[in-house]
Design an enzyme around this catalytic site. Structure first.
Site, PDB file in Angstrom:
ATOM      1  N   ASP A 271      38.840  43.730  36.631  1.00  0.00           N
ATOM      2  CA  ASP A 271      39.539  44.013  37.874  1.00  0.00           C
ATOM      3  C   ASP A 271      39.070  45.390  38.351  1.00  0.00           C
ATOM      4  OD1 ASP A 271      42.905  43.238  38.994  1.00  0.00           O
ATOM      5  OD2 ASP A 271      41.143  43.959  40.058  1.00  0.00           O
TER       6      ASP A 271
HETATM    7  C1  GLC Z   1      42.719  44.241  43.096  1.00  0.00           C
HETATM    8  C2  GLC Z   1      43.512  43.137  42.453  1.00  0.00           C
HETATM    9  C3  GLC Z   1      42.734  41.867  42.252  1.00  0.00           C
HETATM   10  C4  GLC Z   1      41.717  41.714  43.368  1.00  0.00           C
HETATM   11  C5  GLC Z   1      40.702  42.829  43.196  1.00  0.00           C
HETATM   12  C6  GLC Z   1      39.609  42.780  44.269  1.00  0.00           C
HETATM   13  O1  GLC Z   1      43.037  45.461  42.501  1.00  0.00           O
HETATM   14  O2  GLC Z   1      44.173  43.443  41.237  1.00  0.00           O
HETATM   15  O3  GLC Z   1      43.682  40.790  42.223  1.00  0.00           O
HETATM   16  O4  GLC Z   1      41.085  40.457  43.286  1.00  0.00           O
HETATM   17  O5  GLC Z   1      41.309  44.107  43.201  1.00  0.00           O
HETATM   18  O6  GLC Z   1      40.152  42.986  45.522  1.00  0.00           O
END
Ligand code: GLC
Length: 740
Positions: A271
């Site tokens: 993430d």
């Molecule tokens: C965010 C979220 C995740 C998302 C990613 C990209 O922090 O936790 O769910 O897909 O970043 O945007």
């Protein structure tokens, strides 16, 4: 490309090129525009490093993405195309209900249709991968991302997660469908957040997760596993720790559980900045150690952190990390690009013409309208709904959501948000002469959304707003109050310690109630909210969550009876935040509280009942249904037998309606304690008044397995109960013996 060609390509690549494939940066680094969904807008990197990255995120638009891809591929030493990823979790331009609302449809078929349309629109806008399905089990309404989950049940989340994977990817690995990511309109799914991100202590965003391995395996992993088995192309690691190890560096979770046990052989992405955040977590001295933890845990892509780009090559050259770990990661990334056909066509389905044809087209909007209506949950109705279109009765629609177009989830980025249908616009299509007054702002003065927005009270005349609303209420025969959360107060970084609606909205309810008690209340929210006083002062209450582009039309359809409510709660509604976490598949304890009230030596509170306000699976219709007692095809079953459980469902009311018949199992005694109920079957039936039908469910031994005292996944002989009813509180049951 053939596999051999991919292997040859890998052999030709420099170490820096390989590492580049394992780095993802925001598209904003390459082109203006796009969104930022994390604390860092970019990472420290040279132009040369930027020219080698493997993927970008957070930008859409066929024209822009084709331009980015063209320039990038031309410059890349081996002309390897970028993977383009985006959070399309509930629609691209046609915004569907939030996933929690989709969970309330209890309909894998409908969810798959929405995912398919989402994929078609996203593909036309140049997206290759969506960061969805989000399959985190949720039991704590304080957590802001409850809105992104399909709810509190492992089995339902698994069924809906599989449906999303099929919808995005055009088929499933299990069913043998032609899982052909290259096909036009298909995009790769990326299930998230592995694992158990939905269980942060206190519901606090990014907080520690303290659950046992047994709970992890029984409750939190099944939905992820189902999506992996359905063929989901990617997995995203979660921010949280499990067993006090951050997921992105958790080798047991990633290599043993995800890859070895679940058989996941796709791409594993962290993430946002999660790899580097291991420094803050306190298990990495610096970016170099964080990169080492991550590559050893099998993380293939570092999303927006400089750990890999700065340190991975050095770790390999120093011999601290085997180059084979990098090679296996890069091969998975190259394979995904190949599965999507990007080597032959780096632009895949990006097309300005298809954008014009598909985005929010009538057909897609019709689906959004149908799905939203199917997701609404009617909690109470004292003969006041449906409203009549033709009658002379005067209606007043009052509340901050009456003409609010921001009625979609916080992970929605429509280019034309003005295309969203408000309640006022939806009702005007059905009935003239209604009154519409906002009555008060959505948020309290000083309250803030996840992006830091605050209501601007400076230009607002609160007294005038309120007086106009009360005047309308006095003149009306019936009032429809449209209350609820600001859409920016749900989603990531939107945890709340209170589940109460804003005070000014409750004040408006009280004042309207003093002048007109014929109140229908429509609640917009991304989570369960406290409803006690709203229920006391309303003759009908309906949860519409964040319904999306066609929200106003769908609400009008249900209020005026053109769509009879059918939604069922995918998450328990608590009476108060003090009861949270509260969920149906809980445990008996040694001192169960039969009636839910104290005092006494029983489970529960002195100042609150243990009963929820409304249980999982609950939802009313405008008609009535009767479900007969349960009959079983046998009183005992062996390991290879199939047991059939049947009921007869009858529509005893005045409207055609849809009932969601639910089948729950209980394992009365196990080598460890077992939940009081477990959802294992759902059947939606639509019946005319007076019509009845038989609904049957099959039970096999596999459905009865669990992690026993020795953590073996087995079933145990003994007594089981089969419940079948219209929600999880049903007591209609029949017993059988399993003898293996
Ligand atoms: C965010 C979220 C995740 C998302 C990613 C990209 O922090 O936790 O769910 O897909 O970043 O945007």
């Amino acid at each position: 490309m053939e596999w051999k060609e991919l292997q040859n390509l890998l052999k030709d690549m420099s170490l820096e090129e390989k590492v580049g494939q394992m780095v993802q940066i925001p598209a904003k680094v390459m082109v203006s525009g796009g969104i930022i969904t994390g604390p860092a807008e970019t990472v420290e990197m040279t132009e040369e490093m930027i020219s080698l990255v493997g993927s970008i995120l957070n930008r859409t638009g066929a024209k822009t993405l084709k331009q980015i891809q063209k320039n990038f591929v031309e410059k890349h030493p081996h002309h390897i195309p970028l993977l383009i990823m985006f959070d399309v979790i509930n629609g691209m331009e046609t915004i569907f209900p939030i996933p929690l609302a989709q969970g309330c449809t209890f309909s894998p078929k409908l969810v798959e249709k929405m995912a398919k349309v989402t994929a078609e629109e996203a593909a036309a806008r140049g997206v290759h991968v969506t960061f969805s399905p989000m399959l985190d089990l949720v039991r704590d309404a304080r957590w802001g991302r409850v809105m992104e989950s399909t709810g509190e049940d492992p089995w339902l989340n698994a069924e809906l997660g599989k449906a999303m994977v099929r919808g995005y990817q055009g088929g499933s690995k299990i069913s043998g469908d032609n899982l052909d990511l290259k096909r036009e309109g298909n995009i790769a799914g990326c299930l998230k957040h592995f694992a158990a991100y939905g269980a942060p202590e206190g519901g606090r965003e990014y907080d520690n997760v303290e659950i046992s391995e047994r709970s992890l395996r029984e409750d939190y992993l099944p939905a992820y596993q189902a999506a992996v088995e359905e063929g989901c192309a990617m997995v995203m690691s979660s921010f949280n720790t499990w067993n006090r190890i951050p997921s992105s560096g958790n080798r047991w979770l990633m290599r043993k559980v995800l890859r070895e046990e679940m058989g996941f052989d796709g791409v594993l992405i962290s993430d946002y900045a999660a790899i580097e955040e291991m420094i803050c977590h306190g298990i990495a001295e610096d970016g170099k150690e964080a990169a080492k933890h991550a590559i050893e845990a099998g993380m293939d892509i570092d999303m927006v952190s400089s750990a890999y780009i700065k340190h991975l090559a050095e770790l390999v050259r120093s011999g601290e990390v085997l180059e084979s770990l990098v090679d296996e990661a890069v091969m998975r990334i190259l394979k995904l690009k190949n599965d999507l056909g990007l080597f032959e066509n780096p632009y895949k389905d990006a097309s300005e013409e298809m954008e014009r044809l598909l985005l929010a087209c009538d057909e897609h909007r019709a689906l959004a309208r149908e799905a939203a209506a199917a997701s609404f949950v009617l909690l109470k109705n004292e003969e006041i709904l449906p409203l009549e279109k033709e009658s002379e009765e005067k209606l007043a629609f009052i509340g901050p959501h009456v003409d609010n177009a921001q009625i979609y989830g916080s992970w929605s980025f429509p280019e034309k948000p003005e295309g969203t249908v408000t309640v006022k616009q939806g009702v005007e299509q059905k009935k003239n002469g209604c009154m519409y007054e906002s009555g008060c702002p959505v948020m309290e003065k000083g309250a803030v959304t996840r992006s830091g927005y605050r209501e601007d009270y400076s230009g607002i005349n609160l007294e005038q707003m309120e007086n106009a609303a009360l005047e309308a209420a006095k003149k009306a025969d019936k009032v429809v109050l449209c209350l609820g959360e600001h859409s920016g107060q749900t989603g990531e970084c939107a945890s709340k310690a209170s589940l109460r609606l804003p005070q000014q909205q409750l004040d408006l309810l009280r004042k309207v109630h003093r002048v007109n008690s014929n109140i229908v209340t429509v609640i917009f929210s991304g989570r369960p909210v406290e409803l006690k006083e709203i229920l006391e002062k309303s003759k009908a209450v309906i949860m519409v969550w964040m319904p999306g582009t066609e929200g106003g039309n769908a609400i009008a359809d249900v209020l005026f009876g053109d769509h009879v409510p059918e939604g069922k709660l995918a998450i328990t509604l608590p009476r108060s935040v003090g009861q949270v976490p509260i969920y149906y598949n809980c445990f008996m304890t040694g001192r169960p509280n039969r009636d839910g009230n104290s005092p006494g030596f029983v489970n529960g509170y002195l100042d609150e009942t243990t009963k929820p306000l409304y249980p999982f699976g609950y939802g009313l219709s405008y008609t009535k249904f009767e479900i007969s007692d349960v009959t079983l095809s046998a009183k005992c079953m062996g390991k290879d037998d199939i047991l059939r459980a049947k009921v007869t469902v009858k529509n005893t009311g005045q409207y055609v309606g849809t009932e969601t018949v639910q089948m729950y199992l209980r394992d009365v005694k196990g080598s460890v304690v077992r939940p009081v109920k477990m959802l294992r079957g759902v059947e939606k039936v639509t019946l005319k008044p007076g019509e009845s039908c038989e609904v049957s469910f099959e039970i096999n031994e596999k459905m009865l397995r669990f992690y026993n005292i020795d953590m073996n996944y087995v079933s145990e002989s003994g007594e089981f109960w089969v419940y079948i009813g219209s929600d999880s509180s049903t007591e209609k049951k029949e017993g059988f013996l399993l003898q293996i």
